[in-house]
Motif scaffolding. Structure first.
Motif, mmCIF file in Angstrom:
data_model
loop_
_atom_site.group_PDB
_atom_site.id
_atom_site.type_symbol
_atom_site.label_atom_id
_atom_site.label_comp_id
_atom_site.label_asym_id
_atom_site.label_seq_id
_atom_site.Cartn_x
_atom_site.Cartn_y
_atom_site.Cartn_z
ATOM 1 N N LEU A 113 0.699 -1.157 -0.018
ATOM 2 C CA LEU A 113 -0.101 0.045 -0.046
ATOM 3 C C LEU A 113 0.900 1.188 0.166
ATOM 4 C CD1 LEU A 113 -2.803 -0.710 2.435
ATOM 5 C CD2 LEU A 113 -3.070 -0.756 0.041
ATOM 6 N N LEU A 114 1.697 1.187 0.823
ATOM 7 C CA LEU A 114 2.680 2.358 0.872
ATOM 8 C C LEU A 114 3.403 2.854 -0.351
ATOM 9 C CD1 LEU A 114 4.536 1.779 4.197
ATOM 10 C CD2 LEU A 114 2.697 3.573 3.771
ATOM 11 N N HIS A 115 4.089 1.378 -1.073
ATOM 12 C CA HIS A 115 4.946 1.897 -2.133
ATOM 13 C C HIS A 115 4.042 1.749 -3.621
ATOM 14 C CE1 HIS A 115 8.636 2.717 -0.264
ATOM 15 N NE2 HIS A 115 8.278 1.493 0.643
ATOM 16 N N ARG A 116 2.829 1.942 -3.815
ATOM 17 C CA ARG A 116 1.880 1.888 -4.835
ATOM 18 C C ARG A 116 2.487 3.184 -5.557
ATOM 19 N NH1 ARG A 116 -4.235 0.725 -3.756
ATOM 20 N NH2 ARG A 116 -4.547 2.292 -5.547
ATOM 21 N N LYS A 117 2.462 3.078 -6.981
ATOM 22 C CA LYS A 117 3.071 3.892 -7.903
ATOM 23 C C LYS A 117 2.121 5.375 -7.747
ATOM 24 C CE LYS A 117 0.948 2.746 -12.269
ATOM 25 N NZ LYS A 117 1.051 2.161 -13.606
ATOM 26 N N ASP A 118 0.842 5.056 -7.461
ATOM 27 C CA ASP A 118 0.182 6.323 -7.280
ATOM 28 C C ASP A 118 -0.338 6.360 -5.788
ATOM 29 O OD1 ASP A 118 -1.598 4.143 -7.348
ATOM 30 O OD2 ASP A 118 -3.136 4.985 -8.442
ATOM 31 N N GLY A 119 0.424 5.974 -4.921
ATOM 32 C CA GLY A 119 -0.123 6.126 -3.460
ATOM 33 C C GLY A 119 0.435 7.208 -2.839
ATOM 34 N N VAL A 120 0.486 6.770 -1.272
ATOM 35 C CA VAL A 120 0.840 7.923 -0.505
ATOM 36 C C VAL A 120 2.114 8.403 -0.410
ATOM 37 C CG1 VAL A 120 1.147 6.186 1.330
ATOM 38 C CG2 VAL A 120 0.668 8.410 2.079
ATOM 39 N N LEU A 121 3.225 7.479 -0.569
ATOM 40 C CA LEU A 121 4.613 7.841 -0.688
ATOM 41 C C LEU A 121 4.859 8.648 -1.759
ATOM 42 C CD1 LEU A 121 6.453 5.098 0.982
ATOM 43 C CD2 LEU A 121 5.401 7.315 2.333
ATOM 44 N N LYS A 152 12.612 10.263 -7.170
ATOM 45 C CA LYS A 152 13.285 8.945 -6.835
ATOM 46 C C LYS A 152 14.159 8.898 -5.791
ATOM 47 C CE LYS A 152 15.663 5.328 -9.493
ATOM 48 N NZ LYS A 152 16.675 5.023 -8.206
ATOM 49 N N ARG A 153 14.883 9.795 -5.746
ATOM 50 C CA ARG A 153 15.983 10.186 -4.577
ATOM 51 C C ARG A 153 15.167 10.056 -3.311
ATOM 52 N NH1 ARG A 153 17.705 13.752 -1.130
ATOM 53 N NH2 ARG A 153 16.673 15.287 -2.053
ATOM 54 N N SER A 197 2.949 10.555 -3.424
ATOM 55 C CA SER A 197 2.204 11.848 -3.415
ATOM 56 C C SER A 197 3.108 12.866 -2.688
ATOM 57 C CB SER A 197 0.739 11.570 -2.998
ATOM 58 O OG SER A 197 0.092 12.952 -2.935
ATOM 59 N N LEU A 198 3.539 12.202 -1.549
ATOM 60 C CA LEU A 198 4.540 12.984 -0.577
ATOM 61 C C LEU A 198 5.543 13.325 -1.298
ATOM 62 C CD1 LEU A 198 4.043 11.167 2.833
ATOM 63 C CD2 LEU A 198 3.104 13.418 2.374
ATOM 64 N N ALA A 199 6.189 12.462 -2.094
ATOM 65 C CA ALA A 199 7.316 12.742 -2.939
ATOM 66 C C ALA A 199 7.169 13.946 -3.824
ATOM 67 C CB ALA A 199 7.888 11.432 -3.625
ATOM 68 N N LYS A 200 6.103 13.841 -4.498
ATOM 69 C CA LYS A 200 5.842 15.223 -5.405
ATOM 70 C C LYS A 200 5.607 16.264 -4.782
ATOM 71 C CE LYS A 200 3.788 11.982 -8.956
ATOM 72 N NZ LYS A 200 2.504 11.557 -9.633
ATOM 73 N N ARG A 224 12.106 8.895 -2.622
ATOM 74 C CA ARG A 224 11.482 7.613 -2.255
ATOM 75 C C ARG A 224 12.625 6.423 -1.591
ATOM 76 N NH1 ARG A 224 7.214 5.383 -6.306
ATOM 77 N NH2 ARG A 224 6.861 3.883 -4.558
ATOM 78 N N ASP A 225 13.667 6.211 -2.354
ATOM 79 C CA ASP A 225 14.760 5.723 -2.238
ATOM 80 C C ASP A 225 15.079 5.724 -0.690
ATOM 81 O OD1 ASP A 225 14.628 4.427 -4.673
ATOM 82 O OD2 ASP A 225 16.380 5.478 -5.452
ATOM 83 N N ALA A 226 15.070 6.944 -0.219
ATOM 84 C CA ALA A 226 15.452 7.108 1.228
ATOM 85 C C ALA A 226 14.782 6.627 2.174
ATOM 86 C CB ALA A 226 15.468 8.520 1.495
ATOM 87 N N ILE A 227 13.090 6.180 1.614
ATOM 88 C CA ILE A 227 12.607 5.729 2.864
ATOM 89 C C ILE A 227 12.577 4.024 2.886
ATOM 90 C CG2 ILE A 227 10.103 5.427 3.259
ATOM 91 C CD1 ILE A 227 9.330 7.812 1.682
ATOM 92 N N SER A 228 13.078 3.914 4.224
ATOM 93 C CA SER A 228 13.393 2.627 4.559
ATOM 94 C C SER A 228 13.410 2.306 5.965
ATOM 95 C CB SER A 228 14.749 1.937 3.889
ATOM 96 O OG SER A 228 15.742 2.470 4.220
ATOM 97 N N PRO A 229 12.960 1.119 6.307
ATOM 98 C CA PRO A 229 13.085 0.864 7.855
ATOM 99 C C PRO A 229 14.571 1.132 8.352
ATOM 100 C CG PRO A 229 12.001 -1.001 6.957
ATOM 101 C CD PRO A 229 12.624 -0.078 5.605
ATOM 102 N N THR A 230 15.830 0.823 7.751
ATOM 103 C CA THR A 230 16.975 0.871 8.285
ATOM 104 C C THR A 230 17.267 2.431 8.368
ATOM 105 O OG1 THR A 230 17.723 0.691 6.002
ATOM 106 C CG2 THR A 230 17.687 -1.292 7.483
#
Length: 312
Positions: free
Chosen positions: A103-111, A123-124, A113-116, A126-132
């Protein structure tokens, strides 16, 4: 964000308020309520918050459509709540109300939208979002063993915060096999002692916390994960003076995320030197208890065998 509204006409996700009135979540062919994201001022050690709900529509399988051929029956309204706050001049905290990666990483999803909205380099960002890389993550998964040890010794974490009960815990062994223990965790359960003795990776943990404040004692029941994620049980949350369910859960979620979990982490790190020695004692104690338990069981079995009549 306020300008990116959900569009029922073309099923395009967008932002609204977190008000549950008229939310229509889970309904087929439903339209989200009108509303705006809200800003909450910093207070009680919590940062200023921007809180919003991202509405979107799920396409359901044809077999679940209520009316074959009706486009409205093929889409069900869903949403993810989001809380944004600045934790430093360069870092933004993003809390979301789901742990479902798809759900979080749908191409038209919440993240997306936040990225835009937040960064043109989508891309940079979204790639920064990870549990680690999440600043909410615990620095050491061994913190869950430490929590069970503190619970076993009374549960007081500091002058205000106490661990009143551990209801359950997951364990993962060296072969990546998982086990879940429920209905209370203590150092008398053989299966839990085995996890400790064999050095299993513990977590997530289901626990009860109590925090003394000037307004009175607050109580929380939460499942806590190593990446800093958590799930609160609404029926097991109490904060003095807050009766409205929506307001209660928002306040509780923010306090757990920004204050209580960070406080637990700081207490753990501050006592790391002492814990290294205690940890060895905890593991050695588990091994000794298991040995004593099974030696007693073996002796009992031998006693029963010795009482059985011998075959002639």
């Amino acid at each position: 964000m306020a300008e990116t509204k959900p569009s029922f006409h073309d099923r395009k996700g967008g932002w609204s308020s977190i008000n549950d009135e008229g939310a229509n979540l889970g309904s087929y062919g439903a339209v989200p309520p009108e509303g705006e994201p809200e800003i909450f001022a910093a207070r009680d050690s919590l940062p200023e918050l921007l809180v919003a709900r991202f509405y979107f529509w799920d396409k359901v399988p044809d077999a679940l459509s209520r009316i074959v051929g009706d486009p409205d029956s093929e889409h069900r309204l869903n949403a993810i709540d989001v809380a944004l706050s600045k934790v430093s001049p360069t870092d933004l905290s993003i809390l979301v109300s789901t742990r479902t990666t798809a759900l979080l990483h749908r191409k038209d999803g919440v993240l997306a939208s936040l990225a835009k909205l937040l960064d043109p380099d989508v891309k940079r960002w979204r790639d920064a979002i990870s549990p680690t890389s999440d600043h909410h993550s615990f620095s050491d998964p061994d913190i869950f063993l430490w929590l069970t040890s503190r619970s076993n010794s009374g549960g007081q974490l500091d002058s205000q915060l106490s661990l009143t009960h551990i209801a359950g815990i997951h364990g993962t062994d060296s072969a990546s096999r998982t086990a879940e223990l429920r209905s209370g965790i203590d150092y008398k359960r053989a299966n839990f002692l085995t996890s400790v003795a064999e050095g299993d990776t513990l977590g997530p943990v289901d626990l009860d916390l109590s925090m003394n404040t000037s307004a009175g004692a607050e109580h929380y029941n939460a499942v806590i994960f190593a990446d800093g994620g958590f799930k609160l049980r609404k029926s097991e949350v109490y904060m003095p003076g807050i009766l409205d369910g929506g307001e209660l859960m928002l306040a509780a979620n923010m306090k757990i995320a920004h204050l209580i979990l960070r406080r637990i982490e700081h207490i753990y790190i501050a006592g790391m030197g002492k814990w290294k020695t205690e940890r060895e004692d905890v593991i050695e104690g588990a091994i000794t208890d298991l040995r004593d338990r099974y030696e007693a069981a073996l002796a009992k079995l031998e006693s029963v065998k010795n009482r059985e009549p011998k075959a002639s």
